[in-house]
Design a protein around this motif. Structure first.
Motif, PDB file in Angstrom:
ATOM      1  N   SER A 136      -5.242  32.743 -33.474  1.00  0.00           N
ATOM      2  CA  SER A 136      -6.572  32.489 -32.927  1.00  0.00           C
ATOM      3  C   SER A 136      -6.505  32.464 -31.390  1.00  0.00           C
ATOM      4  CB  SER A 136      -7.062  31.140 -33.470  1.00  0.00           C
ATOM      5  OG  SER A 136      -8.173  30.729 -32.751  1.00  0.00           O
ATOM      6  N   GLN A 163     -10.270  38.366 -39.854  1.00  0.00           N
ATOM      7  CA  GLN A 163     -10.030  37.016 -39.342  1.00  0.00           C
ATOM      8  C   GLN A 163     -10.341  36.860 -37.850  1.00  0.00           C
ATOM      9  OE1 GLN A 163      -6.021  36.747 -40.848  1.00  0.00           O
ATOM     10  NE2 GLN A 163      -6.640  35.344 -42.454  1.00  0.00           N
ATOM     11  N   TYR A 164     -10.060  37.926 -37.087  1.00  0.00           N
ATOM     12  CA  TYR A 164     -10.199  37.770 -35.636  1.00  0.00           C
ATOM     13  C   TYR A 164     -11.090  38.827 -34.981  1.00  0.00           C
ATOM     14  CZ  TYR A 164      -6.255  34.720 -36.570  1.00  0.00           C
ATOM     15  OH  TYR A 164      -5.457  33.738 -37.092  1.00  0.00           O
TER      16      TYR A 164
END
Lengths: 46, 458
Positions: free
Chosen positions: B289, B422-423
């Motif tokens: 993240s 996810q990102y």
């Protein structure tokens, strides 16, 4: 040719005719696990 | 589309649609850069000649003719005929051919960047039972249809913490593979802490590949790959990994590291692993993240690009000197490699490749394990949740807007779907930074391979 030296003419179009057997290694099973690195995989039929 | 680049004093042009690669002189490179996305046609335009007034007009005309000739031959500016393959492909049932078995959701290290949350995947720590493992093998055999070669990767957490079950699963699969006309290929990923002679023997007899986790220099490895008590793992694993690499004749293994914002000079870690004597090396950028202190930022990219280019120069030099090694991200087969159908569809996560948690739950890949929204089913029941599986199956380079004008699309196949979900901005919107790094790695891979091909010709 004097200015351009072609190392490979590429085979992508050829592989469209007979590829797709699906027997090759799944890319993430080789080493990556975090980055899609398809083009360094081997063709099972090669 | 055509992409030209200059690296370490060599100029190269790639044609994405044909897969052709040529080494070009500086004048050709300058002309291609001036042309931009325009393809040569007719006579050399005066405005292009004017912009390149440092060169003689007749020399530029000569280059122009060579470009026109290669265009005519389909080596440069080739059309993209592959979109019809995707459009005309009938809806297929999912055929699962590869599984990542999370044999242990527990780990004896506490690596700070672990996407598995130091082994537990945000759930309770636990080990896969032999019964679940056998169910997974049965599931894979049934779900694989006519595919003969089936892959199973033992992953974690740390799979050596549950090695008796690994052995039991391998023996079970071997006992039934002939009956079903299958050929199992096993791999294992380990941090090496529990590696001993017995495990080495079994792994060498049964596993086609082993991935050995180490980040590089002692200071780098021990800052991230720490034991429960906070001490580093380097001194314990290096001798075991060297022994393992030698016992496999320096083939069919990888030492695999992760680099982060804490070691932007990761070239030194790759070369450290090579200097230790490893011949099969993969060191990859961390996946994390943006709010962690070890994830890269946009401003790090120039440094990372410099590192990749410098590594490429050293890589070529060592190969020439007979002291080479393989770097996973610099490997590309320019005269063969995977067929275009594989290049269109990518890693197969979520439909051809799935991951299985210790309790048998199926997820699109190892990076999704523990994410309940992405659960596809359980190995006790055949089938995958179609809504999610089809989302992965139907995603390809033509469904991703960012791929349309990218020269790397047939090499990276649209990138890692887990990273995009996810990102990035969803399965069809890869994270830009991942694409930037991928493009640089591809340029380096093409450069290294081109240098090798030229050396072999000479």
């Amino acid at each position: 040719m004097k200015h351009i030296k072609t190392l490979t003419k590429g085979t992508l179009k050829e592989t469209a005719k007979k590829g797709g057997c699906g027997e090759c290694q799944t890319s993430c099973q080789s080493a990556c696990k975090t980055s899609c690195t398809v083009a360094n995989q081997k063709c099972e039929r090669a | 589309m055509v992409h030209s680049f200059s690296m370490n004093g060599t100029q190269i042009v790639m044609d994405s649609n044909s897969g052709a690669v040529s080494v070009i002189d500086e004048m050709t490179y300058d002309l291609l850069q001036t042309l931009g996305e325009k393809a040569p046609e007719g006579a050399l335009p005066q405005d292009v000649a004017d912009k390149l007034s440092g060169y003689k007009k007749e020399d530029l005309e000569e280059v122009w003719q060579e470009l026109l000739s290669l265009k005519e031959e389909g080596i440069l500016y080739a059309e993209d005929p592959y979109i019809d393959i995707v459009k005309n492909r009938p809806n297929r049932d999912s055929v699962v051919k590869a599984m990542c078995l999370h044999i242990a959701h527990d780990c004896n290290l506490r690596c700070k960047y672990c996407f598995a949350e130091t082994g537990s995947y945000e759930g309770p720590r636990g080990l896969m039972s032999l019964e679940v493992g056998k169910n997974a093998i049965d599931y894979l055999i049934k779900a694989s249809g006519h595919r003969k070669n089936l892959e199973v990767d033992f992953f974690g957490g740390e799979p050596l913490m549950n090695f008796e079950v690994v052995k039991g699963i391998v023996r079970y699969a071997r006992s039934i593979e002939k009956e079903y006309g299958k050929n199992f290929r096993f791999t294992i990923t380990t941090n090496g802490i529990l590696l001993d002679e017995d495990k080495k023997k079994f792994i060498n007899e049964e596993m086609g590949n082993i991935v050995l986790s180490i980040d590089g220099r002692k200071c780098v490895n021990d800052a991230m790959r720490v034991r429960v008590d906070g001490t580093g793992s380097y001194d314990a694993i290096v001798p075991r990994f060297l022994d393992m690499a030698e016992s496999r004749n320096q083939d069919n293994y990888y030492v695999r590291g992760t680099f982060t914002r804490k070691n932007l000079d990761f070239k030194e870690d790759v070369l450290h692993l090579a200097d230790l004597g490893f011949k099969q090396i993969s060191v990859e950028p961390v996946v994390a993240s943006a709010d962690t202190d070890y994830m890269f930022r946009e401003e790090d990219l120039p440094v990372l690009f410099e590192q990749y280019e410098a590594l490429a120069a050293e890589y070529v030099k060592r190969k020439r000197e007979g002291n080479g090694f393989q770097f996973f991200h610099f490997m590309v087969d320019l005269t063969g490699g995977p067929c275009i159908l594989k290049r269109l569809s990518g890693c197969g996560a979520g439909h051809e490749y799935v991951a299985v948690s210790p309790d048998g739950d199926i997820y699109p890949c190892h990076q999704f394990v523990g994410n309940e929204d992405m659960k596809l089913g359980n190995v006790k029941e055949q089938g995958l949740k179609q809504e999610i599986s089809n989302m992965f199956r139907d995603s390809n380079i033509y469904t991703k807007p960012a791929c349309q004008n990218c020269f790397a699309k047939f090499y990276c196949s649209g990138g890692c779907p887990a990273n995009a979900v996810q990102y990035g901005g969803g399965i069809n919107e890869p994270l830009k930074m991942s694409c930037d790094l991928m493009r640089k790695r591809l340029e380096c891979a093409v450069y290294c391979t081109a240098m090798q091909m030229e050396a072999e010709e000479a």
